[in-house]
Design an enzyme around this catalytic site. Sequence first.
Site, PDB file in Angstrom:
ATOM      1  N   HIS A 102       2.510  -2.389   6.249  1.00  0.00           N
ATOM      2  CA  HIS A 102       2.219  -1.417   5.211  1.00  0.00           C
ATOM      3  C   HIS A 102       2.974  -1.840   3.955  1.00  0.00           C
ATOM      4  O   HIS A 102       4.179  -2.095   4.017  1.00  0.00           O
ATOM      5  CB  HIS A 102       2.707  -0.024   5.619  1.00  0.00           C
ATOM      6  CG  HIS A 102       2.008   0.538   6.811  1.00  0.00           C
ATOM      7  ND1 HIS A 102       0.983   1.444   6.706  1.00  0.00           N
ATOM      8  CD2 HIS A 102       2.194   0.320   8.137  1.00  0.00           C
ATOM      9  CE1 HIS A 102       0.569   1.765   7.916  1.00  0.00           C
ATOM     10  NE2 HIS A 102       1.281   1.099   8.797  1.00  0.00           N
ATOM     11  N   ASN A 154       5.372  -0.871  11.934  1.00  0.00           N
ATOM     12  CA  ASN A 154       5.622  -0.023  13.097  1.00  0.00           C
ATOM     13  C   ASN A 154       5.424  -0.885  14.342  1.00  0.00           C
ATOM     14  O   ASN A 154       4.410  -1.582  14.456  1.00  0.00           O
ATOM     15  CB  ASN A 154       4.658   1.157  13.119  1.00  0.00           C
ATOM     16  CG  ASN A 154       4.835   2.043  11.910  1.00  0.00           C
ATOM     17  OD1 ASN A 154       5.952   2.341  11.512  1.00  0.00           O
ATOM     18  ND2 ASN A 154       3.737   2.451  11.304  1.00  0.00           N
ATOM     19  N   ARG A 159      -7.010  -1.327   1.526  1.00  0.00           N
ATOM     20  CA  ARG A 159      -6.381  -0.050   1.205  1.00  0.00           C
ATOM     21  C   ARG A 159      -6.317   0.794   2.468  1.00  0.00           C
ATOM     22  O   ARG A 159      -7.266   0.830   3.240  1.00  0.00           O
ATOM     23  CB  ARG A 159      -7.178   0.699   0.140  1.00  0.00           C
ATOM     24  CG  ARG A 159      -7.181  -0.015  -1.173  1.00  0.00           C
ATOM     25  CD  ARG A 159      -7.696   0.852  -2.306  1.00  0.00           C
ATOM     26  NE  ARG A 159      -7.894   0.044  -3.489  1.00  0.00           N
ATOM     27  CZ  ARG A 159      -6.940  -0.474  -4.232  1.00  0.00           C
ATOM     28  NH1 ARG A 159      -5.691  -0.267  -3.909  1.00  0.00           N
ATOM     29  NH2 ARG A 159      -7.211  -1.211  -5.292  1.00  0.00           N
ATOM     30  N   ASP A 160      -5.199   1.473   2.668  1.00  0.00           N
ATOM     31  CA  ASP A 160      -5.058   2.368   3.819  1.00  0.00           C
ATOM     32  C   ASP A 160      -5.970   3.568   3.617  1.00  0.00           C
ATOM     33  O   ASP A 160      -6.023   4.140   2.530  1.00  0.00           O
ATOM     34  CB  ASP A 160      -3.605   2.822   3.980  1.00  0.00           C
ATOM     35  CG  ASP A 160      -3.349   3.453   5.319  1.00  0.00           C
ATOM     36  OD1 ASP A 160      -3.936   4.525   5.590  1.00  0.00           O
ATOM     37  OD2 ASP A 160      -2.557   2.902   6.098  1.00  0.00           O
ATOM     38  N   HIS A 220       0.073  -5.216  11.749  1.00  0.00           N
ATOM     39  CA  HIS A 220      -0.201  -4.951  10.335  1.00  0.00           C
ATOM     40  C   HIS A 220       1.077  -4.522   9.636  1.00  0.00           C
ATOM     41  O   HIS A 220       1.997  -4.005  10.242  1.00  0.00           O
ATOM     42  CB  HIS A 220      -1.296  -3.899  10.158  1.00  0.00           C
ATOM     43  CG  HIS A 220      -1.009  -2.582  10.811  1.00  0.00           C
ATOM     44  ND1 HIS A 220      -1.078  -2.393  12.183  1.00  0.00           N
ATOM     45  CD2 HIS A 220      -0.661  -1.383  10.285  1.00  0.00           C
ATOM     46  CE1 HIS A 220      -0.788  -1.137  12.463  1.00  0.00           C
ATOM     47  NE2 HIS A 220      -0.520  -0.500  11.330  1.00  0.00           N
TER      48      HIS A 220
END
Length: 123
Positions: free
Chosen positions: A101, A86, A30-31, A99
């Site tokens: 998202h 990103n 989880r972010d 990574h």
Amino acid sequence: MPSPPEDCLFCGLVAEGDHVHAADGFVAIRDKFPVAETHLLVLPRRHVDTFRDIDAFPDEEAGRMLRFVAETAAAAGLADYKVLVNVGAGGGQTIFHLHWHVLGGRFDQDKLAHVYARSLEPA
């Protein structure tokens, strides 16, 4: 390939984080600063700085990574969602460990606007 920096936050989370989903070579967490109702990060177990370095993965492993992103969304119960990567500081990347998202559900528009504004700043 150079070895990862000793202080790579995501390498630490890959090794000892609270994984919500895991498979051979990849984990999801989880972010810590979510911008959506569901905000997960998909991380390869091995350190690769950025998506720009995707050639570091053999084709089979790159394919497994993409399938793992989709499996993570499904495991979180998401049918409709966004996937965001990103690339580089100018693209909004702040942690240099590749990574993805995975964003689903309601978005916090203020937080999302802040993320997009940061990604548009000159590097």
